[in-house]
Design a protein around this motif. Sequence first.
Motif, PDB file in Angstrom:
ATOM      1  N   ILE A  20       0.834  -1.203   0.000  1.00  0.00           N
ATOM      2  CA  ILE A  20       0.000   0.000   0.000  1.00  0.00           C
ATOM      3  C   ILE A  20       0.869   1.254   0.000  1.00  0.00           C
ATOM      4  O   ILE A  20       0.633   2.206  -0.748  1.00  0.00           O
ATOM      5  CB  ILE A  20      -0.946  -0.007   1.219  1.00  0.00           C
ATOM      6  N   GLN A  21       1.886   1.244   0.854  1.00  0.00           N
ATOM      7  CA  GLN A  21       2.728   2.431   0.995  1.00  0.00           C
ATOM      8  C   GLN A  21       3.568   2.698  -0.250  1.00  0.00           C
ATOM      9  O   GLN A  21       3.912   3.842  -0.530  1.00  0.00           O
ATOM     10  CB  GLN A  21       3.630   2.278   2.219  1.00  0.00           C
ATOM     11  N   ASN A  22       3.886   1.655  -1.013  1.00  0.00           N
ATOM     12  CA  ASN A  22       4.762   1.819  -2.174  1.00  0.00           C
ATOM     13  C   ASN A  22       4.025   1.795  -3.512  1.00  0.00           C
ATOM     14  O   ASN A  22       4.644   2.000  -4.548  1.00  0.00           O
ATOM     15  CB  ASN A  22       5.836   0.713  -2.175  1.00  0.00           C
ATOM     16  N   LYS A  23       2.727   1.536  -3.491  1.00  0.00           N
ATOM     17  CA  LYS A  23       1.976   1.432  -4.742  1.00  0.00           C
ATOM     18  C   LYS A  23       1.912   2.789  -5.439  1.00  0.00           C
ATOM     19  O   LYS A  23       1.776   3.835  -4.807  1.00  0.00           O
ATOM     20  CB  LYS A  23       0.554   0.931  -4.470  1.00  0.00           C
ATOM     21  N   ASP A  24       1.983   2.749  -6.764  1.00  0.00           N
ATOM     22  CA  ASP A  24       1.812   3.960  -7.566  1.00  0.00           C
ATOM     23  C   ASP A  24       0.335   4.318  -7.549  1.00  0.00           C
ATOM     24  O   ASP A  24      -0.500   3.629  -8.126  1.00  0.00           O
ATOM     25  CB  ASP A  24       2.285   3.702  -9.001  1.00  0.00           C
ATOM     26  N   LEU A  25       0.003   5.407  -6.876  1.00  0.00           N
ATOM     27  CA  LEU A  25      -1.390   5.811  -6.702  1.00  0.00           C
ATOM     28  C   LEU A  25      -1.908   6.679  -7.839  1.00  0.00           C
ATOM     29  O   LEU A  25      -3.081   7.035  -7.866  1.00  0.00           O
ATOM     30  CB  LEU A  25      -1.552   6.559  -5.377  1.00  0.00           C
ATOM     31  N   GLY A  26      -1.031   7.043  -8.747  1.00  0.00           N
ATOM     32  CA  GLY A  26      -1.448   7.918  -9.834  1.00  0.00           C
ATOM     33  C   GLY A  26      -1.246   9.383  -9.517  1.00  0.00           C
ATOM     34  O   GLY A  26      -1.551  10.254 -10.327  1.00  0.00           O
ATOM     35  N   TYR A  27      -0.739   9.669  -8.318  1.00  0.00           N
ATOM     36  CA  TYR A  27      -0.373  11.041  -7.947  1.00  0.00           C
ATOM     37  C   TYR A  27       0.822  10.965  -7.003  1.00  0.00           C
ATOM     38  O   TYR A  27       1.116   9.911  -6.432  1.00  0.00           O
ATOM     39  CB  TYR A  27      -1.540  11.790  -7.296  1.00  0.00           C
ATOM     40  N   ASN A  28       1.510  12.077  -6.846  1.00  0.00           N
ATOM     41  CA  ASN A  28       2.715  12.115  -6.017  1.00  0.00           C
ATOM     42  C   ASN A  28       2.413  12.871  -4.723  1.00  0.00           C
ATOM     43  O   ASN A  28       2.203  14.082  -4.737  1.00  0.00           O
ATOM     44  CB  ASN A  28       3.848  12.805  -6.781  1.00  0.00           C
ATOM     45  N   ARG A  29       2.384  12.139  -3.608  1.00  0.00           N
ATOM     46  CA  ARG A  29       2.058  12.755  -2.316  1.00  0.00           C
ATOM     47  C   ARG A  29       3.292  13.169  -1.534  1.00  0.00           C
ATOM     48  O   ARG A  29       3.186  13.744  -0.450  1.00  0.00           O
ATOM     49  CB  ARG A  29       1.225  11.783  -1.482  1.00  0.00           C
ATOM     50  N   SER A  30       4.463  12.862  -2.073  1.00  0.00           N
ATOM     51  CA  SER A  30       5.708  13.136  -1.346  1.00  0.00           C
ATOM     52  C   SER A  30       5.998  14.631  -1.303  1.00  0.00           C
ATOM     53  O   SER A  30       5.920  15.332  -2.314  1.00  0.00           O
ATOM     54  CB  SER A  30       6.871  12.389  -2.008  1.00  0.00           C
ATOM     55  N   GLN A  31       6.335  15.119  -0.117  1.00  0.00           N
ATOM     56  CA  GLN A  31       6.721  16.509   0.117  1.00  0.00           C
ATOM     57  C   GLN A  31       5.662  17.491  -0.395  1.00  0.00           C
ATOM     58  O   GLN A  31       5.962  18.506  -1.004  1.00  0.00           O
ATOM     59  CB  GLN A  31       8.075  16.812  -0.529  1.00  0.00           C
ATOM     60  N   VAL A  32       4.400  17.159  -0.106  1.00  0.00           N
ATOM     61  CA  VAL A  32       3.296  18.076  -0.408  1.00  0.00           C
ATOM     62  C   VAL A  32       2.719  18.556   0.914  1.00  0.00           C
ATOM     63  O   VAL A  32       2.158  17.780   1.682  1.00  0.00           O
ATOM     64  CB  VAL A  32       2.203  17.414  -1.265  1.00  0.00           C
ATOM     65  N   LEU A  33       2.888  19.833   1.178  1.00  0.00           N
ATOM     66  CA  LEU A  33       2.359  20.465   2.379  1.00  0.00           C
ATOM     67  C   LEU A  33       0.937  20.941   2.098  1.00  0.00           C
ATOM     68  O   LEU A  33       0.683  21.604   1.093  1.00  0.00           O
ATOM     69  CB  LEU A  33       3.239  21.648   2.779  1.00  0.00           C
ATOM     70  N   TYR A  58      -1.829  22.826   9.325  1.00  0.00           N
ATOM     71  CA  TYR A  58      -1.258  22.174   8.147  1.00  0.00           C
ATOM     72  C   TYR A  58      -1.024  20.692   8.431  1.00  0.00           C
ATOM     73  O   TYR A  58      -0.948  20.255   9.585  1.00  0.00           O
ATOM     74  CB  TYR A  58       0.062  22.835   7.752  1.00  0.00           C
ATOM     75  N   THR A  59      -0.915  19.933   7.367  1.00  0.00           N
ATOM     76  CA  THR A  59      -0.482  18.532   7.432  1.00  0.00           C
ATOM     77  C   THR A  59       0.369  18.275   6.199  1.00  0.00           C
ATOM     78  O   THR A  59       0.457  19.116   5.299  1.00  0.00           O
ATOM     79  CB  THR A  59      -1.677  17.558   7.426  1.00  0.00           C
ATOM     80  N   PHE A  60       0.993  17.112   6.156  1.00  0.00           N
ATOM     81  CA  PHE A  60       1.679  16.670   4.945  1.00  0.00           C
ATOM     82  C   PHE A  60       0.847  15.575   4.300  1.00  0.00           C
ATOM     83  O   PHE A  60       0.282  14.726   4.981  1.00  0.00           O
ATOM     84  CB  PHE A  60       3.093  16.181   5.262  1.00  0.00           C
ATOM     85  N   MET A  61       0.769  15.595   2.988  1.00  0.00           N
ATOM     86  CA  MET A  61      -0.127  14.689   2.273  1.00  0.00           C
ATOM     87  C   MET A  61       0.214  13.224   2.517  1.00  0.00           C
ATOM     88  O   MET A  61      -0.687  12.386   2.602  1.00  0.00           O
ATOM     89  CB  MET A  61      -0.108  15.003   0.774  1.00  0.00           C
ATOM     90  N   ASP A  62       1.507  12.889   2.642  1.00  0.00           N
ATOM     91  CA  ASP A  62       1.854  11.488   2.889  1.00  0.00           C
ATOM     92  C   ASP A  62       1.378  11.052   4.276  1.00  0.00           C
ATOM     93  O   ASP A  62       0.978   9.895   4.477  1.00  0.00           O
ATOM     94  CB  ASP A  62       3.351  11.242   2.717  1.00  0.00           C
ATOM     95  N   GLU A  63       1.363  11.978   5.248  1.00  0.00           N
ATOM     96  CA  GLU A  63       0.840  11.654   6.573  1.00  0.00           C
ATOM     97  C   GLU A  63      -0.671  11.470   6.519  1.00  0.00           C
ATOM     98  O   GLU A  63      -1.220  10.586   7.191  1.00  0.00           O
ATOM     99  CB  GLU A  63       1.200  12.756   7.571  1.00  0.00           C
TER     100      GLU A  63
END
Length: 807
Positions: free
Chosen positions: A461-474, A664-669
């Motif tokens: 789940i954590q490594n699947k390509d979700l079709g969007y990039n949630r890394s480092q998105v505030l 605020y939150t981070f999208m990966d969280e």
Amino acid sequence: MFKNYLKTAFRTLKKNVGFTAINVFGLALGLATCLLIVFYVVDELSYDKFNTKADRIYRANMQIKFGGIDQTYASSPAPLGATFQNDYPEVERACRLLQRGGYNVKKGNQVIHENRVVLADSTLFDVFTLPMVAGDPKKALVEPHTVVITESTAKRYFNTTQAVGKTFTFDERELYKVTGVIRDLPKQSHFHYDFFVSMASAQESKENAWFSNNFNTYVLLKPGVDAKKFEAKFPALMRKYAGPQLQDILHLNFDSFESAGNRYQLSLAPLKDIHLKSNLMSELDHNGNIQYVYIFGAVAIFILLIACVNFMNLSTARSANRAREVGVRKVLGSRRKSLIAQFLSESIMVTFLATVIAMLIAYFLLPVFNNISGKAMELSVGSLVWLVPALLLTVLVIGFLAGSYPAFFLSAFQPIDVLKGKLSSGFKGGMLRSSLVVFQFFISITLIIGTLVIYNQLKYIQNKDLGYNRSQVLVVHGVYDLGAQSKVFRDEVKQLPGVMGVTMTGFLPTSDYRNSSSVFQERALDPKKAVLAQTWVVDDSYLSTLGIKLTKGRNFSSQMPTDSAAMIVNETAAKLMGVKDPLNKPMYLPMDNMAKTFKEYHIVGVIKDFNFASLRNNVTPVILMYGENTGALSVKVNAANITALMGMIKDKWKSIKPGKEFEYTFMDEDFDSSYRAEQRMGTIFIIFTSLTIIIACLGLFGLAAYSAEQRTKEIGIRKVLGANVAAIVGMLSKDFIKLVAIAIVIAVPVAWFAMQQWLQGFAYRQNIQWWVVVLAAVSAVLIAFITISFQSIKAALANPVRSLKNE
């Protein structure tokens, strides 16, 4: 007499202190683990039972099948509550709750965004048991712009629970009068709110819209009413009230609508089932899962059984050494019932001691377990009412079962046979003990495989390509509070060093902010040409900021005025349309609940499917529309020092809205929080599996020691005849390893089937890998071998002269 039994039992246990310690510690560890799981299961099963009328409370759910999508919602139409109460004598009271996404509440010069806010009908206190400490529940929510708050909220804002008559300023413009203060809601509730605002304040609560499902509607049935019989009246209800509106909107009657394969059905869900058996769209809170209750309940039983098996194994093994004692006692005149009482008293004494230790372990580990499981459980006087009798019964049952073999079996032997040693061969087979060892490792291997599968799925789940990039998105929340300055904030953040992209919208893949609409391919609103989709308003930076890929067409552009009527659809939506090329295709979106007006759009692009909901479900249609939405600001950052960048963004916020809290939150969280239940389950599973293995190894350790002790003479003779240490270790280990191998053969298919069933809950899942089974099997064999080897090597290194002399 009883005092003598206890004294003799104490001396016997003291004489064999090693085996007694293994017995007590193993059983205590198993009981403590079982207790913690029982606390968890009882807590999960107790949700909403604080309501005195819980057995008669039901929630209305709506199942909608339309436009290629079949979904069930925890929400229902606005007029349903009044219809229930006015037209159906089975209903004693009805109550609606409406989520608004929170309010900004002013406290001095500070503005606090409160998320735990809900609009409620004045019948709230007739349906739910929410004790009021100040105010009149019959009048509390009758008038518009009134609010009922919890005790902790009253203390937080007014430093007292006597807050009736005081006022709140909501969203910096509306005054709301406090008309009641209730006790804080119990943790075991399927909704948790601090503010209950009068439903009379909401204009949409008065609308007669049967195809707008925004309200969570609850009914309190009269005593004796059969919910199933009442539910059977719903099809007629929908035809009577929703039918005319269906005719106006789609020019269809209900029969034609349903014969085309569509569905618009109402059903009831018992209040006590909501937390564990309902994970629908529009839930008021994140619910649990009955599957996890079943799994942990089974684990508790297995761990307790393993601990009991250990206890019984070691008790029966050691009883062989006491056969001669039994013979001597019988020769000296002891009666059989005295011997039975002696053995049982020893067994019950050990069990009682282990239970006391288990209680202490569970008590001190409960805060740690709460932290891992996300619970707030505590031992109360109410808990002891059922816990103490249950533990006393456990002591008697386990003590009796563990002591029954030596008590009833040994005491039946004739003294002459025992003293002549004719029974010694009877203890070498140990079929019962072998079966129990197989059972222990069957459970251990099953849990090891289960843990590996859960860990593998979470990693997938954590490594699947979700079709969007949630890394480092505030994600900065509540940007709408900035009003006209929201664009200024966006533009200023965009200029900061380290900012890669900015998009302003509340419609995000990791957000609960959703909007579902029916979009039609023809102006005539033909239901056969409809798509039920998520319709999100986004800007022209949405795709680039989140890394969503276009497969056809183009992105929105602020340079093209016609894009105000443009749409971008995902692959699933395009597929449901049934057209080869959806680009430039006109689509029609109703602009009101009655579809009296609609707006024509044109498709300008197709994007790759992205997972905006849980991976438990397949991707559903999404349609993006170009426009302005200030729900949140998402910032793609690429800075070496994110802390410094965060400070700059916060400073920009404070310069525009100094009194408003920066959230605020981070999208990966946010993404990880969607799978927090699975992550917690995985952690708990690892801990329980480890404890199961430890308990099983304790028993195996004791049995290995007993086996080595029984074969002391044989080992001595073999060493005298030239056997080396490796040969003796192999001889002592092979019988136990065979038992582990049998356990592996039994456990693998059982574990495989059980985990396949668990994985069915995910639309996107990792198949059970072959290495999972191999790793579990090898681990079990190694663990068993290491455990046995300690005693085997010790026996193999012993001086053979001493062992033969002792014999």
